[in-house]
Design an enzyme around this catalytic site. Structure first.
Site, PDB file in Angstrom:
ATOM      1  N   ARG A 296      -6.104   0.513  -8.683  1.00 26.93           N
ATOM      2  CA  ARG A 296      -5.652  -0.868  -8.842  1.00 26.93           C
ATOM      3  C   ARG A 296      -6.160  -1.384 -10.176  1.00 26.93           C
ATOM      4  NH1 ARG A 296      -9.556  -2.919  -3.925  1.00 26.93           N
ATOM      5  NH2 ARG A 296     -11.469  -2.105  -4.839  1.00 26.93           N
TER       6      ARG A 296
ATOM      7  N   HIS B 196     -15.392 -38.674 -12.546  1.00 30.24           N
ATOM      8  CA  HIS B 196     -15.727 -39.082 -13.916  1.00 30.24           C
ATOM      9  C   HIS B 196     -16.562 -38.010 -14.603  1.00 30.24           C
ATOM     10  CE1 HIS B 196     -18.269 -41.162 -16.935  1.00 30.24           C
ATOM     11  NE2 HIS B 196     -17.122 -41.737 -17.241  1.00 30.24           N
TER      12      HIS B 196
ATOM     13  N   ARG C 263      -3.399   2.780   8.634  1.00 26.98           N
ATOM     14  CA  ARG C 263      -3.678   1.453   8.040  1.00 26.98           C
ATOM     15  C   ARG C 263      -2.420   0.609   8.045  1.00 26.98           C
ATOM     16  NH1 ARG C 263      -6.382   5.060   4.440  1.00 26.98           N
ATOM     17  NH2 ARG C 263      -8.596   4.538   4.112  1.00 26.98           N
TER      18      ARG C 263
ATOM     19  N   MET D 232      -4.490  -5.800  11.122  1.00 25.90           N
ATOM     20  CA  MET D 232      -5.349  -4.753  11.668  1.00 25.90           C
ATOM     21  C   MET D 232      -6.154  -4.020  10.611  1.00 25.90           C
ATOM     22  SD  MET D 232      -4.433  -1.496  14.014  1.00 25.90           S
ATOM     23  CE  MET D 232      -4.615  -0.396  12.626  1.00 25.90           C
TER      24      MET D 232
ATOM     25  N   TYR E  37       5.380 -30.843 -25.554  1.00 20.79           N
ATOM     26  CA  TYR E  37       3.973 -30.532 -25.803  1.00 20.79           C
ATOM     27  C   TYR E  37       3.117 -30.744 -24.559  1.00 20.79           C
ATOM     28  CZ  TYR E  37       2.794 -35.532 -26.039  1.00 20.79           C
ATOM     29  OH  TYR E  37       2.589 -36.847 -25.737  1.00 20.79           O
TER      30      TYR E  37
ATOM     31  N   SER F 187       4.509 -39.530 -22.353  1.00 21.02           N
ATOM     32  CA  SER F 187       3.435 -38.598 -22.039  1.00 21.02           C
ATOM     33  C   SER F 187       3.148 -38.752 -20.547  1.00 21.02           C
ATOM     34  CB  SER F 187       2.195 -38.916 -22.871  1.00 21.02           C
ATOM     35  OG  SER F 187       1.176 -38.012 -22.535  1.00 21.02           O
TER      36      SER F 187
ATOM     37  N   CYS G 197      -0.363 -35.297 -20.534  1.00 19.05           N
ATOM     38  CA  CYS G 197      -1.749 -35.432 -20.993  1.00 19.05           C
ATOM     39  C   CYS G 197      -2.722 -35.611 -19.836  1.00 19.05           C
ATOM     40  CB  CYS G 197      -1.893 -36.577 -21.985  1.00 19.05           C
ATOM     41  SG  CYS G 197      -1.621 -38.209 -21.286  1.00 19.05           S
TER      42      CYS G 197
ATOM     43  N   GLY H 224      -5.444 -10.852   7.508  1.00 15.22           N
ATOM     44  CA  GLY H 224      -5.405 -11.236   8.921  1.00 15.22           C
ATOM     45  C   GLY H 224      -4.989 -10.105   9.834  1.00 15.22           C
TER      46      GLY H 224
ATOM     47  N   LYS I  35       0.838  -1.208   0.000  1.00 17.22           N
ATOM     48  CA  LYS I  35       0.000   0.000   0.000  1.00 17.22           C
ATOM     49  C   LYS I  35       0.874   1.259   0.000  1.00 17.22           C
ATOM     50  CE  LYS I  35      -3.552  -0.203   2.837  1.00 17.22           C
ATOM     51  NZ  LYS I  35      -4.744  -0.455   2.013  1.00 17.22           N
TER      52      LYS I  35
END
Lengths: 889, 889
Positions: free
Chosen positions: A341, A460, A97, A108, A855, A768, A835, A106, A27
């Site tokens: 931002r 699946h 801040r 302040m 690949y 592969s 793969c 987490g 910041k």
């Protein structure tokens, strides 16, 4: 430490810049950067992370010189704001801040309005003429300071407020008057005194010192430690503290507050996009008390400031080379930028913005590819979608895993056969199953989308659906499915067969009714962008596909070949499964060969279909992989039916089913182990592949088969299967009096294969990596069962990611690394790819690129995403040394 | 090659010695060695393996100089034998044999009697006066030469013989007279001519050249290539050829042939032991035509030769430093030693011989330990045995895997409950099951032995039985078990419940009836030998044990601690399983804790029992490992019964069973994954361990617990569980106001744990490699299912050994290697051991020693075997560099 610099100013005078995140936090660095390029940011100063470390290490003792630097910092702010902390005429208020090098929820929260005391509140009244505003600010400050800095629970203050409202008979906070709030301020001070044992500090500098120390302490709060643990954040020394002048958008009618994007985040159009509100604070917008106005209205009403704003938004976009999301406040006609931002955007917007910024010369193509478009953006573009609005507004029946992106609408069916029947009659259905099995593929293929109540991202249902680009919500445990009554319920709503539902596979949502979908239209900008991406393709992208339709789709999406055609999927189609079953129940090799001979023409046609679509491109065919029992029925009823089909007694079939049963099918009699104990299967499949290729050759279609042996763990397994393939191929060549060239390689999916890859590489032409199975075995996680503990592991921070989605680099990745290195050592010409599911995951693709693979192969719909991920990796890491080799693929 | 030496003589003049196996093959080197130490060996010469390579590489062309060297070799033999090849008065006959550096049954068989032709046969008749012998030798030579050298099938010769017998009406070969054999000789020559197109070579030198080339060619016969492939023999260049003078034990009444051991191979007694036969050939003994006499008779009948023989046998034993198995022939009063080799012996004999040879100063203790006693010998000594005679003579019902050694006799029962009941009534039973499960442990423990028709060397039955030293034949697929009729059958014989059977777990045999058993009596020599072994113990031996009885047994067999106490086995005992089940069906943590509280006192007593027996020695306790569903019933009937016990509906229990079901339990919700999702289980077990230790401390019993977390694959899993263990221990310490010290470590059994062992080692105090699971995951072999393909793999030579018996060094071993190195890198003080099945396998123990492990842990009965294996490894590889560290254990 006496001569050390603890405090870094920002404003017209600025000590820091964007490169100093480690020292002054993210910041602090951003605020400094904005100041450096002449953006009007409320001035302030940042205490460094080193300061935090010193103070914590010295039992909250400030180092020599820090106090003076803080006081100088205050003077800097006072001078730039022409106001004075604690002044009874023109008081300066501050915000405090935290801000570490990495954003860390987490720690302040913010403290606002620091600097108010009994004198200052009068000054504010005098200045703004708004007594209510002044006391509301004061009592809020005491609450915040008491709670956040001194640990006096916010509830005490809330209770006091409620008490007062009861006394005066007012229900809503907004109806409390200035007097009420003044009373409340006194009562808040009493609460503070009661719980801390001290008077509320009237001295603003003392207030500030307390607040700074509170931020330092919050670095080691259990919440922050836990957060760092769970997020695996290490190597940071402390947090920075940002002290900044407060500015107010509610001081006058020439004050305002607003939020804007430098471009339209939905469409990417080049226009300032946002909202603002006159004489208001940000809170007013959030509280919904007043409705903000579109930013274009500002052009009419505050033309000068609007022009100034445009000037700054242009500057910020050009500087950060990205579309910006900006917060601003106008205090008495003076514009302040509070934050900027990179703005979130849709996939369509991302691509348009990227192309526009390149065309405008703001960014290079490399910058656009690496920073402006994320793989998720491309994914969004490829599937029909529900609008965000539609999803958020309407009632959601349940949340599951976003297993396969896209939107689908259809009538509920609970059975694959029903799905097929309905589809034949032109109905749109959603197949709802507890989980799916290979026998459901017909129904899945007929359905618009799939919803399961069990199973993970690689179940699946999820894998098949992603492969087809079909929307799927998996593992939706919010619903309970009852096959008997043909209903499902989330405990409140019960959905019957035939009811309409809508599923959002991108977000994992199930909704009642027919939601409106937006079909994907690929823009001109998309084509342009992907063309640019293509110029960085230093690793080939292939697709996992086993039907002509998928092959065709993959090719249209830019695949340069098939990297994985699973032959077993073909075995389930139509009445082939009966032939497969006949093969399985055969008593001897002769019978088995007879059954296989029946399958041969089917397989040959399958391969022809794929080879035709991939004319001139390689097709990697994996020989039969799953254990044979997957093809057999399991319930008594099914066994009876199938036994009749096969013309054997149901007892005999039941015995066979029993005999083939396995405790751990994943580690059982499958892959090349089948081909070794049943060489006739390998022979039949090889024959089908080679005959298909030879027959197409007559029609001038070039098939380039690459035959892949699955589940090799020992070079001798590979040699055994290779020799069967070679002998069969030679036999077919002789019969056809013609030849084609083809390759023989193997999956590397058993840990032992990676460990002994040098031996295997000496015999194989390609590897592969099957990282699905490799992950299962390396981690010892059955992907069908791991849903019992993986969610808990993710929650506890034991796992950072689901290893079936993102390659576990330390464990599985190390084996892939070993396998690649040993593979190249054993055979410098070996072609290596991946793969598994990870072949479509950008982080894993980057890793594969770094390892020097040739690949990646992924679902057809992920092909463009893989292209983007490769381009991003090439830009990030540069071209590889062994590029020549990769280019040879 | 012109100046090269191709031929190495042996006899009174000898060119080679025992170190030249590579050059002149094993057989050639041995013959030369005997000659070198003055043993009368029939003279001969050896063609080197290099010669073989040259000839093969040059298309069977002999190198320059070879022919001359062969002719010189013949002269050497002629001179020493005072006979001449092809001589018509005093002819020399030769044998020709192959012999590579490694014994290789795939190559050419022996050719005997080379040198006979029409002249020579007459000379033999003249010399021996035995026409029948002469023509029998001649026709046999033609047959052998035709078949082996020229490829004329032996069947043609057999047919001719049969034809002749039919003609003359004779049924048995031995009844054929000299005339018949003379006729046969002519007919054999005709057959030879017909099939080869050549006359049978009359020139003995030509015969020899043909025979030598045939041996060379046999090196590359498909049978030899296949043999080398299957046996993984590589790096050899060719075979040697041994040409040696024939000697005859059947030339006269002062001729004889015999076989003897230098010591009694059954008892080890220091006496010449063997048989001989006067005026006979070895064949006569084999054919059973005449019965040989005990060798002590020779002392009476041929005193001089007997003395000479004793002189040579003593010399050979002293030279080879081992009991020898010797073949000899006496030709006309002259003694020839044909062969010597180390003799096979029983375990008892091995130990006695070793101790005697050390005491006699023939060998050192190191030599005795490394060469004279094998682990199998020790194993034999520890279990009751059937005599070899008994096993070979009587009918065998079936063959299975020798899963746990020893002999057992009992009545057949098919049910664990029945086994328990019978045992209570003092009956001896053999438990016969298709396979066993944890619920069978009661019955298994009551039975004398276990027989299963399914499952491998590491099936539940095998592992449990070995752990208890209880004989077990597993996976006996020759029999089919029918639980309904309470019978089993091998297709011919049907065995009913209550019938007596005998099982030989050492050989894997099942026999009908009650066979006589020999109980193990450990001799004084055994104690002496094991004391010597103990002085080389540079790696600790612990036992896998989870009952006080096993702990006690292990300690008595020399274990220095418990390396693996599986706590889940305790969960099945008595009515504890009900408490376990109650815990599993609990709806929430409160209920679960209640059920666990009920288990606590049981677990505590279990640990106390073991700690007491191991007073002062470490006990590694592994926390709960198997998936919870293993504790639940599965059939409808069982579910009903158990639901009643638990006081819940059977539907609820069935739902729970269904919910916990897993596709691949091996890779499922087990090990530390349980302890992480159910921390209260870890807490209860820790509490039981620590309370037990503290309570024993009051009685001056020192418990040294080492708590082991199973199935860790990620350091964060370990840290999670360690912190629960530590916190619980501290709580208990506070409650007892006392402390003990204990260690916390982990199993390394998931591939990822080995790969990331450095991270884990930084947090852990010890590692124990669980190579059972590590093998399953690294190879992808479910040990419960792999019986479907491992036998085939062994047959095809794809696997050299069953990886569950002998550690797969290249794959699993590489991970163990990585895990050990990374472990030491992460924590130089870490203690590393192994507790899988391989902890008791000598080859694997040697490997662990080389890797620098601190200890091995194995079944109690394998503890002495492990001691021996360690001593052998220490002697072979020397002490390790990090010995100091290993000694610290």
């Amino acid at each position: 430490m006496a001569d050390s610099k603890f405090v870094y100013r920002f404003g017209k005078i600025t000590d820091g810049n964007r490169t100093m995140r480690e020292l002054i936090g993210g910041k602090g660095a951003n605020l400094a950067e904005m100041c450096n390029i002449g953006i009007p940011v409320p001035p302030g100063f940042t205490l460094s992370t080193e300061t935090c470390k010193f103070v914590i290490d010295h039992n909250m003792q400030w180092p020599e010189g820090l106090e003076k630097q803080v006081l100088d910092g205050i003077k800097h702010v006072e001078s730039e704001m022409a106001a004075k902390l604690g002044d009874s005429k023109n008081p300066l208020l501050l915000s405090v801040r935290s801000g570490a090098a990495v954003s860390m929820p987490g720690m302040m929260d913010t403290i606002l309005n620091l600097g108010i005391n009994d004198d200052v509140v009068e000054a504010i009244i005098a200045k703004t003429g708004n007594e209510r505003f002044a006391y509301d600010s004061y009592r809020r400050f005491i609450d915040m300071f008491g709670d956040v800095v001194m640990g006096v629970s916010h509830e005490y203050f809330e209770d006091a407020m409620q008490h007062l409202k009861d006394e005066v008979g007012i229900e809503e906070d907004v109806n409390l008057g200035a007097d009420h709030l003044k009373t409340l301020t006194d009562r808040y001070k009493a609460i503070y005194r009661h719980h801390t044992g001290h008077m509320f500090p009237e001295d603003p500098v003392e207030q500030l010192k307390f607040a700074i120390n509170a931020v330092f302490k919050s670095w080691n709060s259990s919440r922050a430690i836990k957060y760092r643990e769970v997020s695996h954040i290490t190597g940071l020394i402390g947090t920075g503290v940002n002290v900044q002048a407060m500015v107010f958008g509610n001081m006058s009618s020439d004050s305002a507050t607003g939020v804007c994007f430098t471009r339209n985040p939905s469409t990417g159009a080049d226009e300032l996009y946002g909202e603002y509100l006159v004489n208001a604070q940000g809170e007013d917008v959030v509280a919904g008390i007043r409705t903000p106005q579109p930013i274009r209205e500002m052009k009419k009403n505050m033309a000068d400031v609007y022009d100034e704003l445009c000037q700054y938004t242009n500057k910020l976009e050009a500087h950060y080379k990205n579309m910006q999301d900006i917060e601003f406040t106008i205090q008495e006609g003076k514009l302040y930028i509070l934050q900027t931002r990179n703005g979130k955007r849709t996939g369509a917007a991302a691509v348009k913005i990227a192309v526009d910024l390149v065309n405008n010369g703001v960014v290079t193509k490399e910058e656009a590819i690496s920073a402006l478009v994320e793989p998720e953006h491309i994914e969004q573009l490829l599937h029909p979608q529900f609008s965000t609005q539609d999803v958020l507004d309407k009632e959601v029946l349940g949340k599951g895993l976003p297993a396969s992106p896209g939107a689908a609408v259809g009538k509920v069916v609970f059975d694959s056969k029903d799905a097929e029947k309905a589809a034949e009659q032109g109905e749109m259905v959603i197949l709802v199953r507890i989980e799916t099995s290979p026998e459901d593929v017909g129904g899945m293929s007929s359905a618009e989308g799939i919803l399961t109540s069990r199973g993970g991202m690689t179940s699946h249902a999820a894998v098949v659906a992603r492969g087809w680009g079909k929307p799927c919500v998996a593992g939706c445990s919010d619903i309970v499915i009852n096959y008997k009554t043909k209903t499902f319920t989330n405990g409140e709503v019960t959905v019957k067969e035939g009811d309409w539902i809508s599923i959002d596979g991108t977000r994992g949502l199930v909704m009642l009714g027919q939601r409106e979908m937006h079909p994907p239209v690929l823009s001109e900008e998309y084509d342009t962008f992907m063309r640019w991406v293509g110029t960085f393709e230093k690793m080939e992208v292939r697709a996992n596909a086993e039907t002509p339709e998928d092959a065709s789709l993959a090719r249209s999406l830019g695949a340069k070949g098939i990297g994985l055609a699973r032959t077993e999927h073909m075995f389930f189609k139509d009445d082939r499964v009966t032939a497969v079953r006949r093969m399985i129940v055969s008593e001897n090799e002769v019978e088995r060969r007879k059954a296989l001979a029946h399958l041969l023409p089917y397989q040959k046609e399958d391969f022809k279909g794929i080879f035709k679509k991939m004319n001139g491109l390689p097709v990697t065919v994996r020989l039969l992989d799953p254990p044979l029992h997957e093809f057999l029925p399991h319930t008594k009823e099914e066994i009876k039916v199938v036994a009749e089909q096969l013309g054997i007694t149901k007892e005999k079939l039941a015995r066979k089913v029993e005999a083939l049963q396995e405790f751990n099918p994943m580690l059982g009699h499958r892959g090349c182990r089948l081909g070794i104990t049943h060489p006739e299967i390998t022979e039949m499949q090889t024959r089908a592949i080679i005959e298909a290729a030879l027959e197409l050759k007559k029609d001038d279609i070039e098939a380039i088969p690459e035959i892949m042996i699955p589940l090799v763990g020992n070079v001798r397994e590979f040699v055994n299967q290779r020799s069967i393939v070679e002998q069969t191929a030679e036999k077919v060549f002789a019969e056809y009096n013609d030849r084609i060239s083809f390759k023989i390689g193997t999956m590397i999916e058993v840990p032992r294969a990676a460990i002994t890859a040098n031996e295997i590489a000496r015999e194989a032409e390609f590897f592969s990596f099957g990282t699905n199975d490799l992950t299962q075995m390396t981690l010892g996680y059955s992907r069908d069962d791991a849903a019992k503990f993986i969610p808990h592991y993710l929650e506890e921070g034991i796992l950072a990611d689901d290893p079936f989605q993102t390659l576990d680099k330390k464990g599985v990745g190390e084996l892939v690394h070993m396998g690649t290195e040993l593979g190249h050592a054993g055979n410098p010409n070996i072609k290596i790819g991946i793969c598994g599911e990870h072949g479509g995951d950008p982080a894993s693709i980057e890793f594969c690129y770094q390892l020097g693979m040739n690949y990646v192969s992924c679902s057809p719909y992920r092909v463009p995403i893989a292209h983007l991920a490769i381009a991003q990796a090439v830009i990030k890491h540069g071209e590889r040394k062994n590029q020549d080799q990769a280019a040879l693929v």
